[in-house]
Design a protein around this motif. Structure first.
Motif, mmCIF file in Angstrom:
data_model
loop_
_atom_site.group_PDB
_atom_site.id
_atom_site.type_symbol
_atom_site.label_atom_id
_atom_site.label_comp_id
_atom_site.label_asym_id
_atom_site.label_seq_id
_atom_site.Cartn_x
_atom_site.Cartn_y
_atom_site.Cartn_z
ATOM 1 N N GLY A 178 -58.410 -64.898 36.561
ATOM 2 C CA GLY A 178 -57.389 -64.046 37.161
ATOM 3 C C GLY A 178 -56.500 -63.356 36.144
ATOM 4 O O GLY A 178 -55.309 -63.140 36.397
ATOM 5 N N ILE A 179 -57.068 -62.965 35.002
ATOM 6 C CA ILE A 179 -56.309 -62.329 33.927
ATOM 7 C C ILE A 179 -56.829 -60.903 33.712
ATOM 8 O O ILE A 179 -57.996 -60.717 33.331
ATOM 9 N N LEU A 218 -54.551 -69.761 27.028
ATOM 10 C CA LEU A 218 -53.444 -68.903 27.434
ATOM 11 C C LEU A 218 -53.025 -69.179 28.882
ATOM 12 O O LEU A 218 -51.838 -69.248 29.187
ATOM 13 N N SER A 219 -54.002 -69.324 29.758
ATOM 14 C CA SER A 219 -53.679 -69.504 31.183
ATOM 15 C C SER A 219 -53.020 -70.849 31.444
ATOM 16 O O SER A 219 -52.269 -71.003 32.414
ATOM 17 N N SER A 220 -53.277 -71.826 30.580
ATOM 18 C CA SER A 220 -52.670 -73.144 30.773
ATOM 19 C C SER A 220 -51.177 -73.133 30.482
ATOM 20 O O SER A 220 -50.454 -74.057 30.851
ATOM 21 N N ALA A 221 -50.709 -72.063 29.823
ATOM 22 C CA ALA A 221 -49.290 -71.973 29.459
ATOM 23 C C ALA A 221 -48.420 -71.459 30.608
ATOM 24 O O ALA A 221 -47.197 -71.454 30.507
ATOM 25 N N GLY A 222 -49.053 -70.973 31.684
ATOM 26 C CA GLY A 222 -48.266 -70.489 32.818
ATOM 27 C C GLY A 222 -48.847 -69.240 33.436
ATOM 28 O O GLY A 222 -49.894 -68.740 33.003
ATOM 29 N N ASP A 223 -48.157 -68.702 34.432
ATOM 30 C CA ASP A 223 -48.671 -67.561 35.193
ATOM 31 C C ASP A 223 -48.323 -66.210 34.596
ATOM 32 O O ASP A 223 -48.806 -65.182 35.077
ATOM 33 N N VAL A 224 -47.515 -66.190 33.544
ATOM 34 C CA VAL A 224 -47.116 -64.905 32.961
ATOM 35 C C VAL A 224 -48.333 -64.130 32.470
ATOM 36 O O VAL A 224 -48.419 -62.910 32.628
ATOM 37 N N ILE A 225 -49.286 -64.834 31.897
ATOM 38 C CA ILE A 225 -50.478 -64.181 31.359
ATOM 39 C C ILE A 225 -51.263 -63.480 32.472
ATOM 40 O O ILE A 225 -51.866 -62.425 32.260
ATOM 41 N N GLN A 266 -49.936 -62.140 35.096
ATOM 42 C CA GLN A 266 -49.166 -60.972 35.510
ATOM 43 C C GLN A 266 -49.288 -59.830 34.496
ATOM 44 O O GLN A 266 -49.474 -58.674 34.866
ATOM 45 N N LYS A 267 -49.183 -60.173 33.224
ATOM 46 C CA LYS A 267 -49.195 -59.144 32.176
ATOM 47 C C LYS A 267 -50.595 -58.769 31.714
ATOM 48 O O LYS A 267 -50.829 -57.650 31.270
ATOM 49 N N GLY A 268 -51.527 -59.727 31.782
ATOM 50 C CA GLY A 268 -52.860 -59.476 31.271
ATOM 51 C C GLY A 268 -52.909 -59.602 29.764
ATOM 52 O O GLY A 268 -51.942 -60.001 29.106
ATOM 53 N N ILE A 269 -54.057 -59.245 29.188
ATOM 54 C CA ILE A 269 -54.243 -59.274 27.734
ATOM 55 C C ILE A 269 -54.806 -57.951 27.256
ATOM 56 O O ILE A 269 -55.350 -57.160 28.030
ATOM 57 N N ILE A 270 -54.675 -57.731 25.965
ATOM 58 C CA ILE A 270 -55.342 -56.619 25.287
ATOM 59 C C ILE A 270 -56.265 -57.221 24.235
ATOM 60 O O ILE A 270 -55.907 -58.187 23.550
ATOM 61 N N THR A 271 -57.456 -56.679 24.137
ATOM 62 C CA THR A 271 -58.381 -57.125 23.104
ATOM 63 C C THR A 271 -59.045 -55.912 22.473
ATOM 64 O O THR A 271 -58.880 -54.777 22.940
ATOM 65 N N ALA A 272 -59.777 -56.146 21.386
ATOM 66 C CA ALA A 272 -60.548 -55.092 20.728
ATOM 67 C C ALA A 272 -61.964 -55.600 20.541
ATOM 68 O O ALA A 272 -62.185 -56.797 20.328
ATOM 69 N N ALA A 314 -50.443 -54.180 21.890
ATOM 70 C CA ALA A 314 -50.062 -55.433 22.538
ATOM 71 C C ALA A 314 -48.641 -55.843 22.154
ATOM 72 O O ALA A 314 -47.854 -56.277 23.002
ATOM 73 N N GLU A 315 -48.313 -55.688 20.884
ATOM 74 C CA GLU A 315 -46.959 -56.025 20.435
ATOM 75 C C GLU A 315 -45.921 -55.123 21.103
ATOM 76 O O GLU A 315 -44.863 -55.588 21.529
ATOM 77 N N LYS A 316 -46.259 -53.844 21.217
ATOM 78 C CA LYS A 316 -45.340 -52.885 21.831
ATOM 79 C C LYS A 316 -45.111 -53.205 23.306
ATOM 80 O O LYS A 316 -43.988 -53.101 23.819
ATOM 81 N N GLN A 317 -46.187 -53.600 23.988
ATOM 82 C CA GLN A 317 -46.094 -53.894 25.418
ATOM 83 C C GLN A 317 -45.706 -55.343 25.705
ATOM 84 O O GLN A 317 -45.545 -55.729 26.860
ATOM 85 N N GLU A 318 -45.610 -56.139 24.639
ATOM 86 C CA GLU A 318 -45.266 -57.563 24.756
ATOM 87 C C GLU A 318 -46.265 -58.321 25.625
ATOM 88 O O GLU A 318 -45.916 -59.093 26.516
ATOM 89 N N VAL A 319 -47.556 -58.078 25.330
ATOM 90 C CA VAL A 319 -48.617 -58.839 25.983
ATOM 91 C C VAL A 319 -49.454 -59.520 24.896
ATOM 92 O O VAL A 319 -49.386 -59.153 23.717
#
Length: 325
Positions: free
Chosen positions: A96-97, A64-71, A73-79, A140-145
């Motif tokens: 840095g995520i 994910l981080s190799s795709a750019g800096d957006v990740i 900024q937004k972070g991730i959600i996991t379960a 995650a879908e709702k927050q677009e992360v």
């Protein structure tokens, strides 16, 4: 060579600097339980964050981080039922995520407190891990992360599959591997890689009798929704996401299944402490307990047991020691 095997080889290269190559420990006591048997234990309980989950978490977050800096900024959600969440937090800290973790309401207090003490946002939802997974994915879908599944993701599975690479490096003549199974990411990754390189190796899935959704799903040929009872093996407990990619992998590459009782899991945890001075959690006790259940089945074979994690709360450990010693 299929895509998952290739991804596993790439995962090994990608995560090598961040995770441990854990020991494959020979066990005299387990080997001596039946004739001409050599038993080895893959000590993922000594892995960074105390479980194998760090492998898949690092592999996925690095992709994910190799795709750019957006990740970042937004972070991730996991379960997670605990270990995957801790692994994502560790990988996220390094890369840095930011990470938000959804857990079921009855998640292990020990694992929940570890997450909270790291300053992680923990959201409790549902009574089964699949409910927390569904809620986390929807949020995650709702927050677009990005949502990072604990098992239903090819990069997570490939990361766990690096254990299979290490097993064949350290014990190339292995005959049988016993693997704890929850959502199937661990056994899926190990089985697919080992079957590519050594098709003759027998892969056995081990689950608690109280929560055997993957076993029943493989038998049915579809995801089965059945209630999971309380189990010491909380790391493997609970249901599967519908259309999980691990189900067809398990159906094709897992040769057999062994179910273990709560007593067998508890005794296996205590056995490791008494005989090897190692603390393992209940999920690891499923593989150890499966071997201890019928050692004669493995006569004359080289066997690897996956001790998948060691995150066991002190109160649970004290209780098990008082019950089984």
């Amino acid at each position: 060579m299929d895509g998952l095997v290739q991804e596993t080889l790439e995962a090994r290269r990608r995560i090598k600097q961040y995770v441990y190559k854990t020991p494959l420990m020979f066990s005299d006591p387990l080997s001596n339980l039946t004739s001409s048997c050599k038993v080895f234990i893959k000590l993922e309980n000594e892995q960074l964050t105390g479980s194998f989950k760090i492998r898949g978490a690092f592999n996925k977050l690095m992709k994910l981080s190799s795709a750019g800096d957006v990740i970042k900024q937004k972070g991730i959600i996991t379960a997670s039922s605990g270990n995957h969440g801790m692994a994502c937090v560790e990988a996220g800290k390094t890369l840095g995520i930011p990470v938000t973790v959804y857990c079921q309401q009855n998640v292990s207090e020990h694992k929940k407190n570890v997450l909270l003490n790291k300053g992680v946002r923990v959201v409790l939802h549902g009574v089964d891990c699949v409910e927390a997974e569904n809620e986390g994915r929807a949020s995650a879908e709702k927050q677009e992360v990005e949502y990072v599944s604990p098992y239903n993701d090819i990069y997570v599975i490939a990361g766990q599959g690096t254990i299979g690479i290490e097993i064949l490096e350290d014990c190339p003549e292995v005959d049988c591997v016993l693997v704890p199974v929850g959502g199937g990411g661990l056994i899926g990754g190990i089985a697919r890689y080992i079957k590519q390189v050594r098709p003759s190796v027998e892969i056995i899935g081990c689950q608690p009798q109280n929560s055997k959704v993957m076993y029943e799903s493989v038998r049915a040929g579809r995801v089965v929704f059945e209630e999971s009872l309380d189990t010491l093996s909380e790391g493997t407990a609970g249901g599967l996401e519908d259309n999980s990619i691990t189900l067809p992998i398990c159906a094709q590459y897992v040769d057999d299944w062994i179910m273990v009782t709560e007593e067998e899991i508890g005794r296996a945890v205590v056995y490791m402490l008494q005989n090897h001075q190692k603390v393992v959690e209940g999920a690891a006790g499923t593989a150890l307990g499966a071997y201890l259940k019928n050692p004669g089945r493995f006569k004359g074979k080289r066997v690897v047991l996956i001790a998948c994690g060691g995150n066991l709360g002190i109160q649970t450990l004290k209780q098990l020691v008082s019950m089984y010693t």
